[in-house]
Design a protein around this motif. Structure first.
Motif, short mmCIF file in Angstrom:
data_model
loop_
_atom_site.label_atom_id
_atom_site.label_comp_id
_atom_site.label_asym_id
_atom_site.label_seq_id
_atom_site.Cartn_x
_atom_site.Cartn_y
_atom_site.Cartn_z
N ARG A 88 -29.03 28.51 10.14
CA ARG A 88 -30.11 29.48 10.38
C ARG A 88 -31.41 28.72 10.60
NH1 ARG A 88 -27.24 32.67 6.66
NH2 ARG A 88 -26.03 34.14 7.90
N PHE A 89 -32.28 29.28 11.44
CA PHE A 89 -33.57 28.63 11.69
C PHE A 89 -34.70 29.53 11.24
CE2 PHE A 89 -30.72 27.21 15.12
CZ PHE A 89 -30.71 25.87 14.82
N TYR A 90 -35.87 28.93 11.12
CA TYR A 90 -37.09 29.72 10.94
C TYR A 90 -37.54 30.10 12.34
CZ TYR A 90 -36.83 28.04 6.20
OH TYR A 90 -36.40 27.78 4.93
N GLU A 91 -37.30 31.35 12.69
CA GLU A 91 -37.48 31.79 14.08
C GLU A 91 -38.94 31.73 14.53
OE1 GLU A 91 -35.04 33.51 16.29
OE2 GLU A 91 -33.46 32.72 15.00
N MET A 93 -41.02 29.46 13.70
CA MET A 93 -41.46 28.07 13.80
C MET A 93 -40.89 27.46 15.08
SD MET A 93 -41.36 27.00 9.74
CE MET A 93 -40.47 25.55 9.88
N SER A 94 -41.54 26.40 15.54
CA SER A 94 -41.05 25.73 16.77
C SER A 94 -39.82 24.89 16.45
CB SER A 94 -42.15 24.84 17.35
OG SER A 94 -42.33 23.73 16.50
N ALA A 95 -39.19 24.39 17.53
CA ALA A 95 -38.02 23.51 17.35
C ALA A 95 -38.44 22.29 16.51
CB ALA A 95 -37.50 23.08 18.71
N TYR A 96 -39.59 21.72 16.90
CA TYR A 96 -40.09 20.53 16.20
C TYR A 96 -40.33 20.85 14.72
CZ TYR A 96 -42.73 16.40 15.01
OH TYR A 96 -43.13 15.25 14.40
N GLU A 128 -36.38 18.31 24.82
CA GLU A 128 -37.67 17.62 24.73
C GLU A 128 -38.81 18.44 25.32
OE1 GLU A 128 -35.08 16.80 26.45
OE2 GLU A 128 -35.52 15.72 28.30
N ASN A 129 -38.52 19.29 26.29
CA ASN A 129 -39.60 20.09 26.89
C ASN A 129 -39.82 21.42 26.17
OD1 ASN A 129 -40.00 18.16 28.87
ND2 ASN A 129 -38.37 19.03 30.16
N ASN A 130 -39.01 21.68 25.14
CA ASN A 130 -39.15 22.95 24.40
C ASN A 130 -39.54 22.70 22.95
OD1 ASN A 130 -36.53 23.01 26.29
ND2 ASN A 130 -37.68 24.92 26.50
N SER A 131 -39.97 21.49 22.68
CA SER A 131 -40.23 21.09 21.30
C SER A 131 -41.22 22.00 20.58
CB SER A 131 -40.68 19.64 21.37
OG SER A 131 -41.69 19.38 20.52
N SER A 132 -42.26 22.48 21.32
CA SER A 132 -43.27 23.30 20.63
C SER A 132 -43.05 24.81 20.83
CB SER A 132 -44.68 22.89 21.08
OG SER A 132 -44.72 22.92 22.47
N SER A 133 -41.94 25.18 21.48
CA SER A 133 -41.67 26.63 21.65
C SER A 133 -41.04 27.20 20.38
CB SER A 133 -40.69 26.88 22.79
OG SER A 133 -41.04 26.15 23.91
N LYS A 134 -41.41 28.44 20.09
CA LYS A 134 -40.84 29.09 18.89
C LYS A 134 -39.34 29.33 19.10
CE LYS A 134 -44.87 31.08 16.83
NZ LYS A 134 -45.70 32.21 16.52
N VAL A 135 -38.59 29.16 18.05
CA VAL A 135 -37.12 29.29 18.14
C VAL A 135 -36.73 30.71 18.57
CG1 VAL A 135 -35.00 29.21 16.78
CG2 VAL A 135 -36.68 27.41 16.53
N LYS A 136 -37.56 31.70 18.21
CA LYS A 136 -37.17 33.08 18.57
C LYS A 136 -37.13 33.29 20.09
CE LYS A 136 -41.66 35.22 17.71
NZ LYS A 136 -42.40 36.01 16.75
N SER A 137 -37.76 32.38 20.85
CA SER A 137 -37.72 32.52 22.31
C SER A 137 -36.52 31.78 22.91
CB SER A 137 -39.01 31.94 22.92
OG SER A 137 -39.03 30.52 22.77
N MET A 142 -29.62 27.16 23.67
CA MET A 142 -30.71 26.30 23.16
C MET A 142 -30.66 26.22 21.63
SD MET A 142 -33.67 27.66 25.70
CE MET A 142 -35.09 26.69 25.22
N LYS A 143 -30.31 27.34 21.01
CA LYS A 143 -30.20 27.33 19.53
C LYS A 143 -29.05 26.43 19.09
CE LYS A 143 -32.39 31.69 18.41
NZ LYS A 143 -32.24 33.06 18.01
N GLN A 144 -27.95 26.46 19.87
CA GLN A 144 -26.82 25.58 19.54
C GLN A 144 -27.24 24.12 19.66
OE1 GLN A 144 -24.57 27.06 17.75
NE2 GLN A 144 -22.74 26.51 18.87
N ARG A 145 -28.05 23.81 20.66
CA ARG A 145 -28.53 22.43 20.83
C ARG A 145 -29.42 22.03 19.67
NH1 ARG A 145 -29.24 20.79 26.93
NH2 ARG A 145 -27.55 21.99 27.82
#
Ligand code: ADP
Length: 281
Positions: A88-91, A93-96, A128-137, A142-145
């Motif tokens: 589970r992720f903190y949706e 928060m960003s990937a980073y 690497e190009n989605n590092s600052s995007s929020k996980v909910k997007s 991408m979540k599997q990655r």
């Protein structure tokens, strides 16, 4: 050289109330191998993984990690095992930030090394190009990655992945397979992954553990499995009947020789192969 046994499962039995989900399971895994845990839905794959991980802590039997009975309460041991089971992720928060949060608990890593490691991992899994995007997007793939990046965060010796290919498109599946092979090659990581698809397992796994109704049906290489699953049918001239012998050239030669000695001629030899999936039903 004989490889070290990384994980040994001895007579493992797991219950949900009165229901026996794993029934006296035993197998072992050598360091650096990829094991495909194969079985239809409900076979007991997740239960086995959760039990190894200590998420289901009551069980009969023994689980040994690196030669010692596993202590699921010892963080030093459990840091060597990483998993993709119920991730589970903190949706918000960003990937980073998600990876940073998990790594912050590790006091031994400086802030700059933490950043370096996370950047490397996000590049490794193609985020690497989605590092600052929020996980909910993020899409499912991408979540599997990101989950995979999380699995690789601590350089674990044993990696346990529950159905890592489910929901991925063909490109995602190939990407996941190549990542796992790379991590095996470069880090000598040992990987257990589950799947109900024989093709996925046969592509990636060095060995298969086939499980059905909580028991092990087969444990070994796909090649061995294919051979044990083949038979020769031998037909004789002027006779309706045939005999069935194992798929083994010595036995075949002996059988031919014995019949010729008795003057019985062979009219046809055919190789019979059952569909492998039938083994798991
Ligand atoms: P798989 O991962 O191979 O699909 P599972 O390990 O999830 O199989 O399930 C094995 C069996 O245990 C199934 O019959 C399932 O219904 C049952 N089971 C799984 N989790 C629970 C639970 N929490 N409570 C009761 N039964 C469960």
């Amino acid at each position: 050289m004989k490889k070290q046994k990384l994980l040994e499962i001895h007579n493992l039995t797991q219950h949900y109330g009165d229901f026996i989900a794993l029934n006296n399971i035993s197998f072992s895994i050598e360091k650096g191998t990829i094991i495909g845990l194969l079985g239809k839905n409900g076979a007991g794959k997740t239960t086995l993984m959760k039990t190894i991980l200590g998420l289901l802590c009551q069980y009969d039997g023994e689980i040994k990690f690196k030669g010692k009975s596993i202590n699921h309460g010892d963080p030093k041991i459990m840091r060597k095992i990483s998993s993709l089971v119920d991730v589970r992720f903190y949706e918000d928060m960003s990937a980073y930030e998600n990876l940073n949060y998990l790594l912050m608990a590790d006091v031994k890593i400086s802030k700059s090394n933490r950043r370096k490691k996370i950047d490397e991992l996000l590049t490794l899994v193609g985020l690497e190009n989605n590092s600052s995007s929020k996980v909910k997007s993020f899409s499912f793939g991408m979540k599997q990655r990101l989950a995979l990046a999380q699995v690789f965060l601590h350089d674990a010796e044993l990696i346990i992945l529950d159905e890592p290919f489910v929901g991925l498109d063909p490109v995602g599946i190939e990407f996941m397979k190549s990542m796992l092979k790379q991590i095996q090659r470069e880090k000598d990581a040992t990987i257990i992954f589950s799947s109900h698809q024989l093709e996925e397992v046969s592509d990636l796994a060095d060995e298969i553990v086939a499980i059905s109704d909580g028991t092990i049906k087969y444990c070994g290489t796909l090649q061995e499995l294919q051979n044990t699953n083949k038979k020769y049918n031998i037909w004789f001239v002027g006779k309706e009947m045939k005999i069935e012998i194992p798929y083994n050239s010595e036995i075949l030669q002996r059988t031919i020789h014995e019949h010729l000695k008795k003057g019985i001629e062979i009219s046809k030899i055919e190789v019979i192969e059952n569909a492998l999936y039938q083994l798991f039903i």
